[in-house]
Design an enzyme around this catalytic site. Structure first.
Site, PDB file in Angstrom:
ATOM      1  N   GLY D 220      65.255 105.747 -65.683  1.00  0.00           N
ATOM      2  CA  GLY D 220      64.149 105.879 -66.492  1.00  0.00           C
ATOM      3  C   GLY D 220      64.109 106.270 -67.683  1.00  0.00           C
ATOM      4  O   GLY D 220      65.496 106.361 -68.393  1.00  0.00           O
ATOM      5  N   LEU D 246      63.426  98.474 -61.920  1.00  0.00           N
ATOM      6  CA  LEU D 246      64.181  99.268 -63.348  1.00  0.00           C
ATOM      7  C   LEU D 246      65.194 100.090 -62.678  1.00  0.00           C
ATOM      8  O   LEU D 246      65.175 100.859 -62.030  1.00  0.00           O
ATOM      9  CB  LEU D 246      62.932  99.897 -63.885  1.00  0.00           C
ATOM     10  CG  LEU D 246      63.323 100.663 -65.167  1.00  0.00           C
ATOM     11  CD1 LEU D 246      63.406  99.360 -66.257  1.00  0.00           C
ATOM     12  CD2 LEU D 246      62.335 101.653 -65.552  1.00  0.00           C
ATOM     13  N   ASP D 247      66.150  99.736 -63.598  1.00  0.00           N
ATOM     14  CA  ASP D 247      67.574 100.460 -63.344  1.00  0.00           C
ATOM     15  C   ASP D 247      68.071 100.629 -61.857  1.00  0.00           C
ATOM     16  O   ASP D 247      68.729 101.557 -61.560  1.00  0.00           O
ATOM     17  CB  ASP D 247      67.212 102.110 -63.942  1.00  0.00           C
ATOM     18  CG  ASP D 247      66.785 101.954 -65.322  1.00  0.00           C
ATOM     19  OD1 ASP D 247      67.238 101.001 -66.175  1.00  0.00           O
ATOM     20  OD2 ASP D 247      66.002 102.973 -65.709  1.00  0.00           O
ATOM     21  N   ALA D 248      67.531  99.690 -61.074  1.00  0.00           N
ATOM     22  CA  ALA D 248      68.221  99.478 -59.830  1.00  0.00           C
ATOM     23  C   ALA D 248      69.070  98.242 -59.676  1.00  0.00           C
ATOM     24  O   ALA D 248      69.644  98.219 -58.329  1.00  0.00           O
ATOM     25  CB  ALA D 248      66.961  99.645 -58.814  1.00  0.00           C
TER      26      ALA D 248
END
Lengths: 302, 302, 302, 302
Positions: D220, D246-248
């Site tokens: 995040g 997101l960001d995964a």
């Protein structure tokens, strides 16, 4: 230094030997103001002390918090020293401070479960002279390491943790840790039981834990399995002071190793052992040399 | 600081602006004795300076060499300051010392040959504000980088080195480096010509070089090829002050990367570029912040 | 694999158990040509082997030297296997090759002097299952480690090296190392005596040494003191096969740590211990898993 | 390879040139069974290909997923090759597979916001030949980098993202990315806008992002500020394929740097830039060389 377990502030460290020692460490924490270094070094110069090393840090030069560690040699520190320092310097700057005898070996107790790598590493380093401390007591919830530990001349106490009877186990450990004048430090060398806030309050000294991940990633249980599932390319370990909130205490030291998709969970565990024992030993060494101060859940490491 | 190129000791740094600045750095080197820290910090406290950071190092607490860097803020430093410090403090402890204005951007010249990675990295970092300096001049024995350099608003001078006529080339470089009040630092950013002792004596400021190996291994020419032949599992780079003896000057910074048998010489060169430019930038940044002192061919890096 | 101590090429490894094992490793070295992978994997597929991992390396795809390691599982390897492989595949490609039983624990002897950190680390890793081997014998020119070693159930032989009588000591060591069917590997875990070429020739297996510097820097005696004098910012350790030329054998593994001007020689020694034991353990582990091939004084590590 | 953006499986990569190339890469994913390596290498040997490198990985030798990358040189690959491979090999083992021309420069588009360090690093590495690709297009929601980018001969498109009108901006980007035959890779080089699932579905090629923390820690916004607050001793960067979450997405590469309490947020940002650009460049390079396969949200990196 950390909450209820802060000991020795505004006074000499616990069982300090008087009369004279030759090397001492002065730790200071206070609001940042002009003239602190001059006042402290002037006080020491007037007593013919030689400053061996000096570190300072300020969170903000304009009105932040100020931290200092001074190591100095001196012919003798009498009873008068602490009183004079409190009166002439500490009061003026609203200091929290602590004076430690560098020559005294701190007393360390180790708590451990099944994994022996961190435990043995600490015992080896202590015997080799890399860690300046005594380790008179090891407590474990497993009986496995008795022979290994006793070969180092250290007492091994098996305190099983029976389901539903953890308070009794913790009470027994507090009892063991309180004997013989108590301890300066408790090290959780892969001790896999969660300790209660009450235990931490009663233990009477800082507690350092080694967590097998680069916190804050993978806090909690089974970090290597979760690291493998997430497919990270780096694993790590974190040594931190223990607070009531699990794996959230002030971080002292961290390190990592690169890994690839080829490493299964078992191999990560094996690689991780080297990181864990090295990181824990560094953190313990820093603490033993009075190099770690805590401020708002973060450490200042000199 | 290093041999003939020591400038500014026992006085303020070269083109310091008087009157007032707000942040200053005081560098001190002297025999270790009791009372140094007290004398310096007392002097500053009397002028209402606030010590922002302080680092000290002694080669031996009993009669060794003592080094200190103090950064402080102060309302104004008048002409009087240096004179008073010399008289009241420096003389008493036989100090070499230097006072630097942290607000002044140092003037840096870069020398470069064919490889552009270190050069461009310095120019980028300077533009981005990572390096606090001006870079008004780049000199190269090749014409290749003129457009790249001029895009940064920096003058590019092509000074070819013709076989047998190196003294003429060096004389031209000394001339360029001496103009406009001279430079505080010359950086050899993969400048592949050996500079004469006479050039070093005449250039009038420290010279930092980046060598493409972890010195003292693979000093001299063609280090990546020799690293490959030796089958090392680690390659590195070394930033050091230049002295007359090739690749033997005081080391400021080093770093390395792991490699395997799979990397051929070309790949080592490519991996090495990342190490070289990072190590050089760190060394230049340390120098610009007055963090590097030299003692008996070794650096003290605060 | 290396000179006179190459054993097992063009045949099965030493005391391999017939009949059947379940996991095997095939190591191959030959001139690079088209069709090698197809020939080897076809041979294995015809015997219903499952290739678990496969690594290959070629110094030059056009006419260079080719190296391969294939690990495979198979229901049974009979006497026929090696003969068929030699006839059907190895001869056609002029291969040197070796077949190793992954299930057999290799026999390792450790030589050590005063410093115990590498020795204890190897014994501990072996007990913990991180190193798949037996360590039935430790030889030292000092009597100090007898109890520690015997606590691991390993025989400890004190073979003093008297000035002028080294040949006698070496002869005694060759005798010890030749008993009980000999050894697969000798590890010099900080053994501080230089071994003669004759000893190396007679020992009959590869010898791995840990040198306490990042070779080729600081080969020879007292590397930490020399590193301190040179003022390096990085120290390291190197594990390599021993050849007659001191500290010049093929490098298996290296690692380093960053240091500063603050670390004296004693501290470098202490930091170095962690690097040494880790690097040595990795090198020994790679060797035990048959992952290291030697080519022109360089290693190929799969 | 990753969800909707998997292109080229079970066939030759997009705009492959027929007839002949000289170096090709074959990527394979299938259930693990006996005989795969033999079948593939046998197929190549029959066409007189020379295997330059070969990597394989199996999640479990008994019934897991099998992955392989083979690089080979061959005189010519005709139309017949792919058909024959599909019929003779791929069908038999239920392979997903892809054949790539190593000689063809992949087409890469870069998206960027204010921070230029990753962008410039990619452009510079491409010019220097470290990244084998074309970068004909850079898109930014800021106008700042136009001159820098155009100096590299690359088109710069400013596509502002107005609050509430992001769909229009994404549509414009899809249009730009779809022109001229499209792209093989989109790189988010510190592009600070969250991309919608619809954009990812329509972009038609893999998207690589650089996140400025060692994920999964500090996913995040504002990771350096949060790292500072937590007091970590290590910061890092993560390059990953972008997925809707997101960001995964699957992690390709990570690296870290050690920091101390002294580094404020601004300094962490500055140190982080070096990690970010290096990690992103490595990840892009691995992707360009067809070294990254994705399996259950994790990468296999050969």
């Amino acid at each position: 230094m950390i909450g209820a377990r802060d000991v020795g502030w505004n006074g000499c460290g616990r069982p300090t030997r008087f009369p004279p020692f030759v090397e001492a460490r002065l730790l200071i924490s206070c609001p940042d103001r002009h003239g602190i270094v001059a006042a402290v070094s002037g006080f020491l110069a007037a007593r013919d002390a030689n400053i061996v090393s000096s570190d300072q840090y300020s969170t903000d030069p304009e009105g932040g918090a100020f931290f200092m560690r001074m190591a100095f040699t001196i012919d003798a520190i009498g009873e008068e020293f602490a009183g004079a320092f409190a009166e002439e310097v500490a009061g003026r700057f609203a200091m929290e401070w602590r004076l430690d005898d560098a020559g005294r070996a701190k007393r360390v107790a180790v708590l451990v479960s099944r994994e022996d790598h961190c435990l043995l590493d600490l015992l080896w380093r202590r015997r080799r002279g890399e860690l300046h401390c005594d380790i008179p007591l090891v407590i474990s919830n497993h009986p496995d390491h008795a022979t290994d530990v006793e070969n180092f001349g250290t007492r091994y106490e098996h305190v099983p943790v029976v389901k539903g009877e953890k308070p009794a186990a913790e009470a027994r450990m507090v009892e063991l840790l309180g004997a013989d004048g108590g301890f300066d430090l408790v090290v959780l060398a892969r001790y896999m039981q969660i300790l209660s806030g009450e235990f931490l309050a009663r233990v009477g000294c800082p507690v350092i834990n080694i967590h097998h991940s680069f916190l804050p990633a993978f806090a909690g249980a089974d970090p290597y399995r979760r690291a493998h599932e997430r497919g990270v390319k780096i694993i790590g370990a974190t040594a931190h002071y223990v607070t009531e909130e699990l794996d959230a205490g002030p971080i002292i030291e961290q390190d990592v190793r690169h890994v690839t998709h080829r490493e299964g969970v078992e191999t990560l565990v094996s690689i991780g052992r080297d990181v864990e024992r090295t990181v824990l030993a560094r953190a313990v060494g820093l603490h033993l040399e009075d190099r770690v101060l805590v401020h708002e859940n973060r450490t200042v490491v000199f």
